[in-house]
Design a protein around this motif. Structure first.
Motif, PDB file in Angstrom:
ATOM      1  N   MET A   1       0.841  -1.200   0.000  1.00  0.00           N
ATOM      2  CA  MET A   1       0.000   0.000   0.000  1.00  0.00           C
ATOM      3  C   MET A   1       0.874   1.248   0.000  1.00  0.00           C
ATOM      4  O   MET A   1       1.897   1.310   0.682  1.00  0.00           O
ATOM      5  CB  MET A   1      -0.925  -0.001   1.222  1.00  0.00           C
ATOM      6  N   THR A   2       0.475   2.242  -0.768  1.00  0.00           N
ATOM      7  CA  THR A   2       1.301   3.434  -0.904  1.00  0.00           C
ATOM      8  C   THR A   2       0.829   4.578  -0.013  1.00  0.00           C
ATOM      9  O   THR A   2       1.381   5.671  -0.061  1.00  0.00           O
ATOM     10  CB  THR A   2       1.306   3.903  -2.365  1.00  0.00           C
ATOM     11  N   ASP A   3      -0.212   4.345   0.815  1.00  0.00           N
ATOM     12  CA  ASP A   3      -0.635   5.377   1.759  1.00  0.00           C
ATOM     13  C   ASP A   3       0.041   5.174   3.108  1.00  0.00           C
ATOM     14  O   ASP A   3      -0.340   5.768   4.110  1.00  0.00           O
ATOM     15  CB  ASP A   3      -2.157   5.384   1.917  1.00  0.00           C
ATOM     16  N   LEU A   4       1.072   4.328   3.123  1.00  0.00           N
ATOM     17  CA  LEU A   4       1.825   4.050   4.340  1.00  0.00           C
ATOM     18  C   LEU A   4       3.149   4.803   4.321  1.00  0.00           C
ATOM     19  O   LEU A   4       3.634   5.219   3.280  1.00  0.00           O
ATOM     20  CB  LEU A   4       2.118   2.546   4.454  1.00  0.00           C
ATOM     21  N   SER A   5       3.727   4.956   5.500  1.00  0.00           N
ATOM     22  CA  SER A   5       5.090   5.477   5.569  1.00  0.00           C
ATOM     23  C   SER A   5       6.056   4.358   5.201  1.00  0.00           C
ATOM     24  O   SER A   5       5.679   3.183   5.108  1.00  0.00           O
ATOM     25  CB  SER A   5       5.390   5.980   6.981  1.00  0.00           C
ATOM     26  N   LEU A   6       7.320   4.705   5.004  1.00  0.00           N
ATOM     27  CA  LEU A   6       8.332   3.687   4.721  1.00  0.00           C
ATOM     28  C   LEU A   6       8.416   2.680   5.865  1.00  0.00           C
ATOM     29  O   LEU A   6       8.525   1.464   5.643  1.00  0.00           O
ATOM     30  CB  LEU A   6       9.693   4.344   4.503  1.00  0.00           C
ATOM     31  N   SER A 170       2.492   9.500  12.893  1.00  0.00           N
ATOM     32  CA  SER A 170       1.933   9.403  11.543  1.00  0.00           C
ATOM     33  C   SER A 170       2.254  10.690  10.787  1.00  0.00           C
ATOM     34  O   SER A 170       2.331  11.768  11.367  1.00  0.00           O
ATOM     35  CB  SER A 170       0.411   9.194  11.598  1.00  0.00           C
ATOM     36  N   HIS A 171       2.488  10.554   9.488  1.00  0.00           N
ATOM     37  CA  HIS A 171       2.725  11.736   8.658  1.00  0.00           C
ATOM     38  C   HIS A 171       2.206  11.458   7.260  1.00  0.00           C
ATOM     39  O   HIS A 171       2.013  10.315   6.867  1.00  0.00           O
ATOM     40  CB  HIS A 171       4.205  12.117   8.644  1.00  0.00           C
ATOM     41  N   ASN A 172       1.990  12.504   6.527  1.00  0.00           N
ATOM     42  CA  ASN A 172       1.475  12.382   5.168  1.00  0.00           C
ATOM     43  C   ASN A 172       2.547  11.733   4.285  1.00  0.00           C
ATOM     44  O   ASN A 172       3.633  12.289   4.111  1.00  0.00           O
ATOM     45  CB  ASN A 172       1.108  13.759   4.625  1.00  0.00           C
ATOM     46  N   PRO A 173       2.291  10.543   3.737  1.00  0.00           N
ATOM     47  CA  PRO A 173       3.320   9.862   2.945  1.00  0.00           C
ATOM     48  C   PRO A 173       3.706  10.599   1.669  1.00  0.00           C
ATOM     49  O   PRO A 173       4.700  10.232   1.027  1.00  0.00           O
ATOM     50  CB  PRO A 173       2.688   8.503   2.624  1.00  0.00           C
ATOM     51  N   LYS A 174       2.956  11.646   1.307  1.00  0.00           N
ATOM     52  CA  LYS A 174       3.306  12.413   0.108  1.00  0.00           C
ATOM     53  C   LYS A 174       4.160  13.640   0.425  1.00  0.00           C
ATOM     54  O   LYS A 174       4.611  14.333  -0.487  1.00  0.00           O
ATOM     55  CB  LYS A 174       2.038  12.830  -0.643  1.00  0.00           C
ATOM     56  N   ASP A 175       4.417  13.890   1.719  1.00  0.00           N
ATOM     57  CA  ASP A 175       5.290  14.996   2.095  1.00  0.00           C
ATOM     58  C   ASP A 175       6.757  14.641   1.842  1.00  0.00           C
ATOM     59  O   ASP A 175       7.113  13.467   1.711  1.00  0.00           O
ATOM     60  CB  ASP A 175       5.111  15.330   3.584  1.00  0.00           C
ATOM     61  N   ASP A 176       7.615  15.653   1.824  1.00  0.00           N
ATOM     62  CA  ASP A 176       9.053  15.404   1.739  1.00  0.00           C
ATOM     63  C   ASP A 176       9.472  14.495   2.884  1.00  0.00           C
ATOM     64  O   ASP A 176       9.057  14.678   4.033  1.00  0.00           O
ATOM     65  CB  ASP A 176       9.838  16.715   1.866  1.00  0.00           C
ATOM     66  N   SER A 177      10.318  13.525   2.564  1.00  0.00           N
ATOM     67  CA  SER A 177      10.782  12.585   3.589  1.00  0.00           C
ATOM     68  C   SER A 177      12.281  12.353   3.490  1.00  0.00           C
ATOM     69  O   SER A 177      12.995  12.361   4.497  1.00  0.00           O
ATOM     70  CB  SER A 177      10.044  11.248   3.441  1.00  0.00           C
ATOM     71  N   ILE A 178      12.769  12.146   2.271  1.00  0.00           N
ATOM     72  CA  ILE A 178      14.174  11.830   2.025  1.00  0.00           C
ATOM     73  C   ILE A 178      14.763  12.859   1.064  1.00  0.00           C
ATOM     74  O   ILE A 178      14.168  13.162   0.026  1.00  0.00           O
ATOM     75  CB  ILE A 178      14.330  10.421   1.410  1.00  0.00           C
ATOM     76  N   TYR A 179      15.919  13.393   1.429  1.00  0.00           N
ATOM     77  CA  TYR A 179      16.622  14.332   0.557  1.00  0.00           C
ATOM     78  C   TYR A 179      17.898  13.671   0.036  1.00  0.00           C
ATOM     79  O   TYR A 179      18.768  13.273   0.821  1.00  0.00           O
ATOM     80  CB  TYR A 179      16.966  15.619   1.301  1.00  0.00           C
ATOM     81  N   LEU A 180      17.995  13.551  -1.290  1.00  0.00           N
ATOM     82  CA  LEU A 180      19.195  13.018  -1.928  1.00  0.00           C
ATOM     83  C   LEU A 180      19.795  14.106  -2.818  1.00  0.00           C
ATOM     84  O   LEU A 180      19.116  15.057  -3.199  1.00  0.00           O
ATOM     85  CB  LEU A 180      18.862  11.773  -2.761  1.00  0.00           C
ATOM     86  N   HIS A 181      21.056  13.916  -3.187  1.00  0.00           N
ATOM     87  CA  HIS A 181      21.768  14.970  -3.892  1.00  0.00           C
ATOM     88  C   HIS A 181      22.156  14.516  -5.286  1.00  0.00           C
ATOM     89  O   HIS A 181      22.691  13.423  -5.464  1.00  0.00           O
ATOM     90  CB  HIS A 181      23.003  15.385  -3.091  1.00  0.00           C
ATOM     91  N   SER A 182      21.886  15.378  -6.272  1.00  0.00           N
ATOM     92  CA  SER A 182      22.205  15.046  -7.659  1.00  0.00           C
ATOM     93  C   SER A 182      23.706  15.093  -7.859  1.00  0.00           C
ATOM     94  O   SER A 182      24.446  15.672  -7.053  1.00  0.00           O
ATOM     95  CB  SER A 182      21.514  16.019  -8.618  1.00  0.00           C
ATOM     96  N   GLY A 183      24.153  14.486  -8.970  1.00  0.00           N
ATOM     97  CA  GLY A 183      25.585  14.416  -9.233  1.00  0.00           C
ATOM     98  C   GLY A 183      26.203  15.735  -9.636  1.00  0.00           C
ATOM     99  O   GLY A 183      27.392  15.951  -9.441  1.00  0.00           O
ATOM    100  N   GLY A 184      25.422  16.628 -10.232  1.00  0.00           N
ATOM    101  CA  GLY A 184      25.979  17.906 -10.641  1.00  0.00           C
ATOM    102  C   GLY A 184      26.976  17.818 -11.780  1.00  0.00           C
ATOM    103  O   GLY A 184      27.933  18.568 -11.834  1.00  0.00           O
ATOM    104  N   ASP A 196       7.684   9.255   0.893  1.00  0.00           N
ATOM    105  CA  ASP A 196       7.451   7.841   1.190  1.00  0.00           C
ATOM    106  C   ASP A 196       6.571   7.225   0.109  1.00  0.00           C
ATOM    107  O   ASP A 196       6.773   6.071  -0.293  1.00  0.00           O
ATOM    108  CB  ASP A 196       6.751   7.691   2.550  1.00  0.00           C
ATOM    109  N   TYR A 197       5.608   7.992  -0.356  1.00  0.00           N
ATOM    110  CA  TYR A 197       4.665   7.529  -1.377  1.00  0.00           C
ATOM    111  C   TYR A 197       5.408   7.080  -2.634  1.00  0.00           C
ATOM    112  O   TYR A 197       5.163   5.988  -3.175  1.00  0.00           O
ATOM    113  CB  TYR A 197       3.697   8.663  -1.703  1.00  0.00           C
TER     114      TYR A 197
END
Length: 529
Positions: A1-6, A170-184, A196-197
Motif C-alpha cells: 500500500m502506498t498510503d503508508l510510511s516507509l 503518523s505523517h502524510n506519505p506524500k510529504d518530503d521525507s528523504i533528501y538526496l543529492h544530484s551528481g551535478g 514515502d509515497y
C-alpha cells in the motif's frame, strides 16, 4: 500500500524470524532489526529529535544505517542523506542549507575535525564495527577512545541500552521525507526531495520485474544509501517484500563470491564496473552461480558486450540468472524502465514499469513517433516532489502535458515499435558538428567493446575550431600496446560512425576527472596531446 510510511510498509514483518540483514558474518532477523529500530526511536527522541526535524546522515552501508533509516521515518523526521566521504566543510554547508541541527556520522571524522563540532548542532558518532565481531568493535573503540560525550557530542551506540518505543508519528506519505543529492555533472548539484509515497510505489513494482515472491531471497546492497538506486531498490524494495539484504560497506569480490556460495546472495544491482570485476575473477566463474537468479545493471554507460558476456557465462554455468539493464534517475526514485527475462532486448533499457510512462518530445515539445530520437519525459507515481528550496529548477523540470505531470530527464532516446526504450545519451552532451548530431554515449560504448579498453569519454572543444577528443582508460587486465589499441579504435569507428563523429585525438589517461559524488566531470577535461 502506498498510503503508508516507509516504516509502516515493512512493519508487518516485525515478528518474523527470517533474516532481514546479512553483515560480515552476522545474520540479523526481522525481529532483531525491529527491536533495534524501536530502541533507536526512544534514544533519538531522548536526544531531542522530533517530527519534521531534518537529520543529516553521513554513513556507509552498515546495520545502523538501516535502523536509522526506519527509526527516523517512524518519528517523522526528514533525512538528508549524503556521501560518507564528504569533507566536513561540505557536510556543514549541507546542514546549513537544509536547516539541519542534527548530524550522524562515522567516528573516523572526529579526530581530524574537532574544531568543526564546537557549535550548537548535535553530532552523533558511530562505530562502524559495532555490528561486527566483538574483537573488531573493541579495537575500533580503543582507536577512537578520545571521543568524549558532551551536550552536543554523542556516541550513538549507547542506544542499545534504551527500552523500545513503539509510539509512531503518523505523517502524510506524500510529504518530503528523504533528501538526496544530484551528481551535478552538468550544473550545480541539486537536492532532490522524495516522498514515502514515491519510494513505496517503486518497491511495489518488484513483482513486475521478478514474478515470484522474494521471501527467502537476498539482495546484495553494495550501492550506497545516498544513491537512489541503492536506497530504493537495494534496501527498501527487498525489505518491503520480506526478503533479505546483504549489506556491504565497500565492494569486495571475494566476499561477494563467498556469499554466493553460501546462498546469501540471489539478486544483485550494480554499476558496470562491479560486473566487470566479477567476470574477471576466475573464482566467480567457478562459484555456485545457480544461486544467482537476477542481476541488474545501470547508473552509468552500459556496454552491450558486457551484458552478452555475462549472460553467456551464466548459461555456460547452468545458471538461469540474467544481467538486465534498466534506466532511471533520482527524480523518479531511480528505476523507471528495465529489461526482464520475459521482455528483453539487448541494447535497450527495457520497457517502462507499471504506472510509469514516457513520451519522446522534440525541442518544440512535439510528441515524436516510434524510432524518432528526442528527449524522454516521464510521468507516474514515483516522481520526486521537487528540488529543495529551488522553485525555479523545479518549475523548469516539471511539464504539464495533457493534464499529466511529467519530469524532463535531459536524456535523449527513442521508443521502438515493441515499446523498448533505447538511450542516445545526455541532451547536453549531444554535439553538433557541421549540422550532424553526434551522440557521445554511442561512440563510447563502441570503443569500450574493444578488448583492452576499460572506459572511454568523448569530449568536444570549440577552439581553435570545433573538434572531438576521445579519452581512453586501458584495462590493466589486458596488456596491449597503446598504438595497437589506437588503431583498433580508428578501424572500428570508421566502420560504424559518420566521419563527423571521428575524434581528432585519442588520448590515454589513467583516470577521468570526477565530481564530488564520483560521476565523470566532463567540464574538467583538458584539450591536450
Amino acid at each position: 500500500m502506498t498510503d503508508l510510511s516507509l516504516f509502516e510498509q515493512i512493519q508487518k514483518y516485525q515478528e518474523c524470524n527470517n533474516t532481514a540483514l546479512y553483515f560480515e558474518n552476522k545474520k540479523i532477523s526481522y525481529k532483531e532489526m525491529f527491536h533495534r529500530i524501536y530502541q533507536l526511536i526512544n534514544y533519538l527522541r531522548s536526544e531531542g529529535i522530533k517530527h519534521n526535524d531534518v537529520v543529516t546522515v553521513v554513513l556507509p552501508n552498515i546495520p545502523l544505517s538501516i535502523y536509522l533509516f526506519y527509526a527516523l521515518n517512524a518519528i517523522g523526521a526528514k533525512q538528508n542523506i549524503i556521501f560518507p566521504l564528504t569533507p566536513i566543510e561540505n557536510i556543514k554547508q549541507s546542514m546549513k542549507k537544509m536547516s539541519s541541527s542534527f548530524c550522524i556520522l562515522l567516528a573516523t571524522q572526529y579526530q581530524d575535525n574537532i574544531q568543526y563540532f564546537n557549535d550548537n548542532n548535535k553530532y552523533f558518532f558511530v562505530n562502524p564495527m559495532f555490528d561486527n565481531s566483538f574483537l573488531l568493535r573493541h579495537i575500533f573503540y580503543l582507536k577512537y577512545k578520545k571521543i568524549k560525550q558532551t551536550n552536543n557530542i554523542r556516541l550513538i551506540d549507547n542506544y542499545v541500552h534504551y527500552r523500545e518505543d513503539k509510539n509512531i508519528n503518523s505523517h502524510n506519505p506524500k510529504d518530503d521525507s528523504i533528501y538526496l543529492h544530484s551528481g551535478g555533472t552538468t550544473s550545480t548539484p541539486k537536492v532532490i526531495a522524495l516522498s514515502d509515497y514515491a519510494i513505496n510505489n517503486l518497491a511495489n513494482k518488484v513483482n513486475y520485474i521478478i514474478p515470484y515472491s522474494l521471501f527467502g531471497k537476498s539482495m546484495l546492497a553494495v550501492l550506497p544509501l545516498f544513491h537512489g538506486f541503492g536506497l530504493g531498490m537495494g534496501v527498501h524494495a527487498p525489505l518491503a517484500n520480506n526478503a533479505s539484504v546483504g549489506l556491504m560497506m565497500k565492494f569486495n569480490v571475494k566476499k561477494v563470491i563467498k556469499w554466493i556460495n553460501q546462498n546469501k546472495i540471489n539478486l544483485i544491482i550494480g554499476v558496470p564496473e562491479l560486473y566487470k570485476r566479477l567476470l574477471n575473477d576466475e573464482a566467480f566463474l567457478n562459484s555456485k552461480l545457480n544461486n544467482l537468479e537476477y542481476c541488474f545493471i545501470g547508473g552509468d554507460n552500459v556496454n552491450s558486450s558486457l551484458i552478452e558476456r555475462f549472460n553467456l557465462e551464466m548459461k555456460n554455468h547452468r545458471s538461469n540468472c540474467m544481467l538486465l539493464e534498466g534506466y532511471g534517475l533520482t527524480e523518479t526514485v531511480t528505476v523507471c524502465s528495465v529489461n526482464t527475462k520475459e521482455n528483453f532486448k539487448i541494447g535497450s533499457v527495457g520497457k517502462m514499469l507499471p504506472n510509469i510512462e514516457t513520451i519522446i518530445l522534440d525541442d518544440n515539445m512535439n510528441v515524436l513517433k516510434n524510432n524518432e530520437i528526442g528527449e524522454l519525459y516521464i510521468s507516474g507515481d514515483t516522481l520526486m516532489n521537487g528540488y529543495y528550496l529551488d522553485e525555479h529548477s523545479t518549475n523548469n523540470v516539471f511539464v504539464n502535458i495533457n493534464n499529466k505531470k511529467y519530469v524532463r530527464t535531459g536524456d535523449l532516446g527513442y521508443i521502438d515499435d515493441d515499446g523498448f526504450i533505447f538511450l542516445k545519451g545526455r541532451k547536453k552532451r549531444m554535439f553538433i558538428i557541421s549540422g550532424f548530431n553526434i551522440y557521445p554515449q554511442e561512440i563510447e560504448k563502441l570503443v569500450c567493446s574493444i578488448n583492452g579498453i576499460k572506459d572511454a569519454s568523448l569530449e568536444m572543444f570549440e577552439t581553435p575550431k570545433k573538434h572531438l577528443n576521445l579519452y581512453v582508460i586501458k584495462d590493466n587486465e589486458h596488456v596491449i600496446d597503446e598504438s595497437i589499441l589506437k588503431q583498433s579504435i580508428i578501424d572500428l569507428l570508421k566502420k560504424k560512425i559518420t566521419k563527423y563523429g571521428m575524434p581528432s585525438k585519442i588520448i590515454f589517461i589513467d583516470q577521468f576527472p570526477k565530481t564530488r559524488v564520483g560521476k565523470i566531470d566532463h567540464k574538467a577535461f583538458k584539450d591536450e596531446d
